[in-house]
Every structure is written in structure tokens, then in C-alpha cells.
Design an enzyme around this catalytic site. Structure first.
Site, PDB file in Angstrom:
ATOM      1  N   LYS A  59       3.315   3.787  -5.829  1.00 19.09           N
ATOM      2  CA  LYS A  59       2.754   5.125  -5.606  1.00 19.09           C
ATOM      3  C   LYS A  59       3.835   6.188  -5.681  1.00 19.09           C
ATOM      4  O   LYS A  59       3.554   7.357  -5.943  1.00 19.09           O
ATOM      5  CB  LYS A  59       2.064   5.184  -4.237  1.00 19.09           C
ATOM      6  CG  LYS A  59       0.751   4.424  -4.143  1.00 19.09           C
ATOM      7  CD  LYS A  59       0.116   4.596  -2.770  1.00 19.09           C
ATOM      8  CE  LYS A  59      -1.219   3.874  -2.675  1.00 19.09           C
ATOM      9  NZ  LYS A  59      -1.074   2.401  -2.637  1.00 19.09           N
ATOM     10  N   HIS A  82       0.855  -1.185   0.000  1.00 18.53           N
ATOM     11  CA  HIS A  82       0.000   0.000   0.000  1.00 18.53           C
ATOM     12  C   HIS A  82       0.891   1.235   0.000  1.00 18.53           C
ATOM     13  O   HIS A  82       0.666   2.167  -0.757  1.00 18.53           O
ATOM     14  CB  HIS A  82      -0.932  -0.015   1.212  1.00 18.53           C
ATOM     15  CG  HIS A  82      -1.984   1.041   1.153  1.00 18.53           C
ATOM     16  ND1 HIS A  82      -2.862   1.152   0.098  1.00 18.53           N
ATOM     17  CD2 HIS A  82      -2.292   2.056   2.006  1.00 18.53           C
ATOM     18  CE1 HIS A  82      -3.679   2.186   0.309  1.00 18.53           C
ATOM     19  NE2 HIS A  82      -3.349   2.745   1.443  1.00 18.53           N
ATOM     20  N   PHE A  86      -8.517   4.288   4.669  1.00 19.49           N
ATOM     21  CA  PHE A  86      -9.151   5.040   5.744  1.00 19.49           C
ATOM     22  C   PHE A  86     -10.453   4.339   6.122  1.00 19.49           C
ATOM     23  O   PHE A  86     -11.157   3.800   5.272  1.00 19.49           O
ATOM     24  CB  PHE A  86      -9.473   6.466   5.286  1.00 19.49           C
ATOM     25  CG  PHE A  86      -8.316   7.422   5.376  1.00 19.49           C
ATOM     26  CD1 PHE A  86      -7.123   7.075   5.973  1.00 19.49           C
ATOM     27  CD2 PHE A  86      -8.439   8.713   4.872  1.00 19.49           C
ATOM     28  CE1 PHE A  86      -6.075   7.972   6.068  1.00 19.49           C
ATOM     29  CE2 PHE A  86      -7.397   9.619   4.960  1.00 19.49           C
ATOM     30  CZ  PHE A  86      -6.215   9.249   5.554  1.00 19.49           C
TER      31      PHE A  86
END
Length: 402
Positions: free
Chosen positions: A326, A294, A390
Site C-alpha cells: 500500500k 494489511h 472496518f
């Protein structure tokens, strides 16, 4: 239970307008993050992002379509065209009736919200376009894909913040594995890079002003990106019978909820999702060679993820490769897991592990092999793709080389 394989892939993101361009950028460790370009960007504190460049929607879609397609839908249809062309599937008859589309997005039509709030509140207009609602709704992209490709089976959108794409692809995987559908179109998209979208994220104080540096001790936050990743998931025997090219096999997934905090990640929740994916795939920890992390570049997320990996894999954690793409394309929020799945396919098919770029200083709390700065040639048979959102919502996919 049926075996499930990927027979088509398509994308558009800050690294490229195709799967080939994106994978080449990942191999080269290129950074797609740069200065943002849109109205009122000068009013923002955060002025960088993984923005899709040189995308001319007006040249691809007619006037009627432009009235219905938010930017996130445009990206979805663009990527879906590439995926469908590679798969070679045509949905007619019973195949059409049973096949569907499950997509992930967190924000849906954020640009449409932004434009129309500006029109009403700033420009003082009393009317908006009659198609504003169907343009901004989160299921817009899934609906348009179903209409474009005659997908009449189960079709819907999943919205679980940063885990949306992984959750969507997991649902598609389950439908094919269970025999409910012979094929599913799945993945996710996002386009929050507009004034209102970035301004809202600024309030969280988790954004970097200069770069995304996952796992590096001097990391200072995440960087947003935009785009889409779309895939065709197909039952193995169905794909084999028609002579389809198989990119890889999906062999397991698991989901968990931290049930703890709305923004702070939990090591236990992440670890349960990772170990659950291994169990569902019926593999042991030592078979995994690579994890697409992630890896957002925030202090809390990166160290929590590394701790979860260390807990699940034990001594094997030191032999794993784990990287965050990312750092190159930014965090696509609801679409991020779909673009990151391309790095997993590249690892399995091409034996190339995408790097974590921007890595500058070792962090004792992230003391794993994070494939710093340069891609690596390595043969791997099994990979995992992590997504931790989240709200404490976690989704992990397991894939195998075919």
C-alpha cells in the site's frame, strides 16, 4: 478436496496497466501515489492518492458500454481481459455452466453516485440517466464479467470494506476446492477517487496528507488508491490436463470477526484469522516465509497487525518478512487484497519480496522485518495475504509455490 491453482492474472492500478508493469514497479520500489486530478480537488484537505493515470476509457469502450460502466467496472473488465488471455480458458458447455465470478468491492459505483448527486443537487436537474442504478450497483462489475466471458455458474459480489477482495477470493477458492466449480474468475476493484469519495474518507481523520509510511514510527495515515486485480482460479487437475501455466497454488484461508469495534482493529481477531489460515492449509508457522500485510499506515492498524503476527508465529516472527505494498499503490479499499495478491505471486514465482517504501523511523511496536524501502531476493515456499477491514472483518489467504 480439490487442489486450487491460479492460471491467469490481470491488473490495472497506480503502479501499472498490467501485471508485468505492476511487478516491475514493486521490484523497483516505485511510488504510484501523487497529486490527485479530478473536479473540485481544490476543495479537499487530502489531495494525494494512488490514481490510475493515462487510462482512456472512451478508447476502449463504446458509447453504450460507457453508459453502463462505472470506472470500477471499467477497471475490472480491463484487468479481466489480461487474466483471461493468460489463462487461455474458453467457457463453453459444461465449463461455462459451472464456472462463475466472485468479485469484491466496497464502494461500487462511487463515481456514478458522485456525478449524479452533483447533477441533481448542484446543477438542479430533475432527471438522471435511466442506467444509473445498473451502473452504480456493487454487482455491476461481476455481472459484466459474467456476460463478457459466458460465465453461467455462481456469480456475485462481496462487500466487506477493506477485506472485500480477500473474502471474494476465498469464496471462489472454496467453490473450486469443493468441486462445485472447475474454475472461477475472482478478485476485486475499486474507484473512490472522486470528490465525494475522498471527502467522505476525510471525515474519518485517518488519511495522510503527504505519504503512506506503513510500520514507520512517523506514519500519519493511509492513502487511497484505485484499480483492479482479477484472477482465474482453477482446479489443479483441470489446469494440468490442458497444459496451463500455473502461477501458484492457493492452499488455505480463514475468516474471523472482531465483534468489538466498528473502526478499531483487534489483535485477537486478526490472530484468529491468521492461525485459522495456517490450520486450513495444514501447514505450521515455520513454513511461512513472507506475509503481505494489511499495513495501512495508520498508528492503530500497523501495531495491531504486528502484535497479531508476533502472537501467532512466536519466535519465527523475527525470521518472517512482512511488507505493505500500500506504500506504493495506496489502499484500494475493496480492491486492495486483489492487487496485493500480485506481490504474493511475485514472491513465490520470482523470489522477489516487494518492499515497504517510505519507511523512515523504526517503531518498537512494529519490530518485525518489514523489508524497508528496497525489494529483496529470497526464496519462499509459502506466503500469507492479510486483510483486516472496518467492522472488524478479517480474511487471510495462504498460497504455496508450485
Amino acid at each position: 478436496m480439490k487442489r486450487v491453482v491460479i492460471t491467469g492474472a490481470g491488473t490495472i492500478n497506480a503502479l501499472g496497466h498490467s501485471v508485468a508493469e505492476t511487478m516491475e514497479s514493486m521490484r523497483e520500489g516505485r511510488c504510484g501515489i501523487g497529486e490527485l486530478e479530478f473536479r473540485d480537488v481544490e476543495r479537499l484537505s487530502i489531495k494525494i492518492g494512488g490514481q490510475v493515470r493515462d487510462f482512456e476509457a472512451e478508447g476502449r469502450f463504446n458509447r453504450q458500454q460507457m453508459a453502463l460502466y462505472d470506472r470500477f467496472t471499467q477497471f475490472t473488465l480491463f484487468a479481466a481481459e489480461e487474466a483471461m488471455k493468460q489463462s487461455g480458458l474458453e467457457f463453453n458447455g459444461e465449463l461455462s455452466a459451472k464456472s462463475g465470478v466472485v468479485l469484491g468491492t466496497a464502494g461500487g459505483g462511487v463515481s456514478t453516485w458522485d456525478d449524479n448527486y452533483r447533477s441533481v443537487y448542484e446543477d438542479g436537474k430533475n432527471r438522471v440517466h435511466p442506467f444509473v442504478v445498473p451502473k452504480l450497483m456493487n454487482n455491476a462489475a461481476a455481472s459484466h464479467v459474467s456476460m463478457e466471458y459466458n460465465l453461467k455458474g455462481p456469480s456475485f459480489t462481496v462487500s466487506t470494506a477493506c477485506a472485500s477482495s480477500n473474502h471474494a477470493m476465498a469464496q471462489a477458492f472454496q467453490m473450486v476446492r469443493s468441486g462445485m466449480s472447475p474454475a472461477m474468475v475472482t478478485g476485486g476493484s475499486e474507484s473512490m477517487l472522486c470528490f465525494g469519495g475522498v471527502k467522505a474518507w476525510e471525515g474519518l481523520r485517518v488519511m495522510s496528507r503527504d505519504a503512506c509510511r506503513p510500520f514507520s514510527a512517523n506514519r500519519n495515515g493511509m492513502v487511497q488508491g484505485e484499480g483492479a486485480g482479477i484472477f482465474v482460479f482453477e482446479e489443479y487437475e483441470h489446469a494440468k490436463a490442458r497444459g496451463a501455466e500455473i502461477l501458484c497454488e492457493i492452499i488455505g484461508f480463514a475468516m474471523s470477526s472482531d465483534a468489538a469495534d466498528i473502526v478499531m482493529p483487534s489483535k485477537q481477531g486478526a490472530a484468529r484469522a491468521i492461525s485459522g489460515a495456517l490450520k486450513d492449509a495444514r501447514i505450521n508457522a515455520e513454513q511461512v516465509g513472507y506475509i503481505n500485510a494489511h499495513g495501512t499506515g495508520t498508528a492503530a492498524n500497523d501495531k495491531t497487525e504486528c502484535a497479531a503476527v508476533a502472537d501467532v508465529f512466536g519466535p519465527h516472527a523475527d525470521r518472517l518478512m512482512i511488507s505493505s505494498t500500500k506504500s506504493m499503490h495506496g489502499h484500494l479499499i475493496g480492491g486492495t487484497g486483489a492487487v496485493e495478491l500480485l506481490a504474493c505471486i511475485m514472491a513465490l514465482r520470482d523470489g522477489v519480496i516487494a518492499p515497504t517504501i517510505g519507511y523512515e523511523e523504526p517503531d518498537p511496536e512494529c519490530a518485525l522485518d518489514v523489508v524497508p524501502n528496497e525489494a529483496r531476493d529470497a526464496k519462499v515456499d509459502v506466503v500469507l495475504s492479510n486483510a483486516f477491514a472496518f467492522g472488524g472483518l478479517n480474511a487471510v489467504l495462504a498460497l504455496r509455490r508450485v
